[in-house]
Design a protein around this motif. Structure first.
Motif, PDB file in Angstrom:
ATOM      1  N   GLN A  70      -1.596  -5.082  -4.586  1.00 39.96           N
ATOM      2  CA  GLN A  70      -2.433  -6.121  -3.795  1.00 39.96           C
ATOM      3  C   GLN A  70      -1.828  -6.306  -2.371  1.00 39.96           C
ATOM      4  O   GLN A  70      -2.417  -6.442  -1.356  1.00 39.96           O
ATOM      5  CB  GLN A  70      -3.166  -6.841  -4.595  1.00 39.96           C
ATOM      6  CG  GLN A  70      -4.078  -6.899  -5.607  1.00 39.96           C
ATOM      7  CD  GLN A  70      -4.626  -7.823  -6.419  1.00 39.96           C
ATOM      8  OE1 GLN A  70      -3.833  -8.648  -7.169  1.00 39.96           O
ATOM      9  NE2 GLN A  70      -5.752  -7.779  -6.913  1.00 39.96           N
ATOM     10  N   ARG A  71      -0.579  -7.100  -2.799  1.00 40.31           N
ATOM     11  CA  ARG A  71       0.142  -7.489  -1.531  1.00 40.31           C
ATOM     12  C   ARG A  71       0.391  -6.575  -0.578  1.00 40.31           C
ATOM     13  O   ARG A  71       0.123  -6.863   0.672  1.00 40.31           O
ATOM     14  CB  ARG A  71       1.386  -8.308  -2.031  1.00 40.31           C
ATOM     15  CG  ARG A  71       1.314  -9.643  -2.575  1.00 40.31           C
ATOM     16  CD  ARG A  71       2.585 -10.370  -2.778  1.00 40.31           C
ATOM     17  NE  ARG A  71       3.683  -9.509  -3.613  1.00 40.31           N
ATOM     18  CZ  ARG A  71       3.669  -9.784  -4.844  1.00 40.31           C
ATOM     19  NH1 ARG A  71       2.782 -10.485  -5.596  1.00 40.31           N
ATOM     20  NH2 ARG A  71       4.559  -8.879  -5.410  1.00 40.31           N
ATOM     21  N   GLY A  75      -4.817  -2.377  -6.615  1.00 41.80           N
ATOM     22  CA  GLY A  75      -4.379  -3.186  -7.220  1.00 41.80           C
ATOM     23  C   GLY A  75      -5.261  -4.146  -8.027  1.00 41.80           C
ATOM     24  O   GLY A  75      -4.700  -4.695  -8.926  1.00 41.80           O
ATOM     25  N   ASN A  76      -6.392  -4.487  -7.188  1.00 42.89           N
ATOM     26  CA  ASN A  76      -7.369  -5.103  -8.295  1.00 42.89           C
ATOM     27  C   ASN A  76      -7.994  -4.477  -9.438  1.00 42.89           C
ATOM     28  O   ASN A  76      -7.904  -5.053 -10.667  1.00 42.89           O
ATOM     29  CB  ASN A  76      -8.537  -5.370  -7.374  1.00 42.89           C
ATOM     30  CG  ASN A  76      -8.517  -6.409  -6.349  1.00 42.89           C
ATOM     31  OD1 ASN A  76      -7.621  -7.115  -6.212  1.00 42.89           O
ATOM     32  ND2 ASN A  76      -9.259  -6.126  -5.231  1.00 42.89           N
ATOM     33  N   ALA A  77      -8.027  -3.260  -9.411  1.00 44.44           N
ATOM     34  CA  ALA A  77      -8.438  -2.553 -10.590  1.00 44.44           C
ATOM     35  C   ALA A  77      -7.385  -2.629 -11.745  1.00 44.44           C
ATOM     36  O   ALA A  77      -7.779  -2.266 -12.997  1.00 44.44           O
ATOM     37  CB  ALA A  77      -8.926  -0.853 -10.207  1.00 44.44           C
ATOM     38  N   THR A  78      -6.232  -2.259 -11.276  1.00 45.28           N
ATOM     39  CA  THR A  78      -5.100  -2.398 -12.418  1.00 45.28           C
ATOM     40  C   THR A  78      -4.328  -3.532 -12.375  1.00 45.28           C
ATOM     41  O   THR A  78      -3.310  -3.693 -13.337  1.00 45.28           O
ATOM     42  CB  THR A  78      -3.986  -1.240 -11.939  1.00 45.28           C
ATOM     43  OG1 THR A  78      -3.541  -1.563 -10.695  1.00 45.28           O
ATOM     44  CG2 THR A  78      -4.677   0.181 -11.698  1.00 45.28           C
ATOM     45  N   ALA A 109      -7.206   1.390   6.018  1.00 40.28           N
ATOM     46  CA  ALA A 109      -7.932   1.946   4.999  1.00 40.28           C
ATOM     47  C   ALA A 109      -6.884   2.460   4.014  1.00 40.28           C
ATOM     48  O   ALA A 109      -7.209   2.497   2.775  1.00 40.28           O
ATOM     49  CB  ALA A 109      -8.161   3.563   5.764  1.00 40.28           C
ATOM     50  N   LYS A 110      -5.628   2.805   4.234  1.00 41.24           N
ATOM     51  CA  LYS A 110      -4.665   2.793   3.328  1.00 41.24           C
ATOM     52  C   LYS A 110      -4.431   1.410   2.653  1.00 41.24           C
ATOM     53  O   LYS A 110      -4.219   1.329   1.383  1.00 41.24           O
ATOM     54  CB  LYS A 110      -2.975   3.211   4.034  1.00 41.24           C
ATOM     55  CG  LYS A 110      -2.138   3.458   2.834  1.00 41.24           C
ATOM     56  CD  LYS A 110      -0.862   3.899   3.707  1.00 41.24           C
ATOM     57  CE  LYS A 110      -0.187   3.185   4.341  1.00 41.24           C
ATOM     58  NZ  LYS A 110       1.283   3.534   4.996  1.00 41.24           N
ATOM     59  N   GLY A 111      -4.681   0.227   3.365  1.00 46.98           N
ATOM     60  CA  GLY A 111      -4.429  -0.918   2.715  1.00 46.98           C
ATOM     61  C   GLY A 111      -5.654  -1.387   1.876  1.00 46.98           C
ATOM     62  O   GLY A 111      -5.238  -1.987   0.897  1.00 46.98           O
ATOM     63  N   GLU A 112      -6.541  -1.059   2.442  1.00 49.21           N
ATOM     64  CA  GLU A 112      -7.899  -1.203   1.532  1.00 49.21           C
ATOM     65  C   GLU A 112      -7.654  -0.507   0.276  1.00 49.21           C
ATOM     66  O   GLU A 112      -8.098  -1.026  -0.912  1.00 49.21           O
ATOM     67  CB  GLU A 112      -9.342  -1.014   2.239  1.00 49.21           C
ATOM     68  CG  GLU A 112     -10.453  -1.197   1.607  1.00 49.21           C
ATOM     69  CD  GLU A 112     -10.653  -2.662   1.281  1.00 49.21           C
ATOM     70  OE1 GLU A 112     -11.223  -2.768   0.056  1.00 49.21           O
ATOM     71  OE2 GLU A 112     -10.218  -3.348   2.206  1.00 49.21           O
ATOM     72  N   MET A 113      -7.214   0.919   0.211  1.00 47.80           N
ATOM     73  CA  MET A 113      -7.224   1.496  -1.006  1.00 47.80           C
ATOM     74  C   MET A 113      -6.106   0.749  -1.983  1.00 47.80           C
ATOM     75  O   MET A 113      -6.335   0.766  -3.012  1.00 47.80           O
ATOM     76  CB  MET A 113      -6.675   3.102  -0.773  1.00 47.80           C
ATOM     77  CG  MET A 113      -6.956   4.058  -1.848  1.00 47.80           C
ATOM     78  SD  MET A 113      -6.658   5.703  -1.142  1.00 47.80           S
ATOM     79  CE  MET A 113      -6.844   5.825   0.483  1.00 47.80           C
TER      80      MET A 113
END
Length: 59
Positions: free
Chosen positions: A36-37, A27-30, A18-22
């Motif tokens: 993202q990595r 990362g995608n949004a910003t 869950a933390k990784g998905e967030m």
């Protein structure tokens, strides 16, 4: 969690995924490749923890 069952590992795995998905989505949004990595790494860690929990549950 004194017992050697996989519940604790599966719980840690779920939290890590869950933390990784967030992190990955932020990362995608910003447009932040490092975020993202980090997110992808956390998701992999979570999958590994989940697999360890599954193995412990099969004992």
């Amino acid at each position: 969690m004194a017992e050697n069952n996989g519940f604790g590992d599966k719980l840690k795995g779920t939290v890590s995924k869950a933390k990784g998905e967030m992190k990955d989505q932020i990362g995608n949004a910003t447009d932040d490749p490092k975020m993202q990595r980090d997110g992808k790494a956390d998701k992999l860690k979570g999958k590994a923890q989940d697999a360890i929990g599954d193995l412990k549950n099969k004992k």
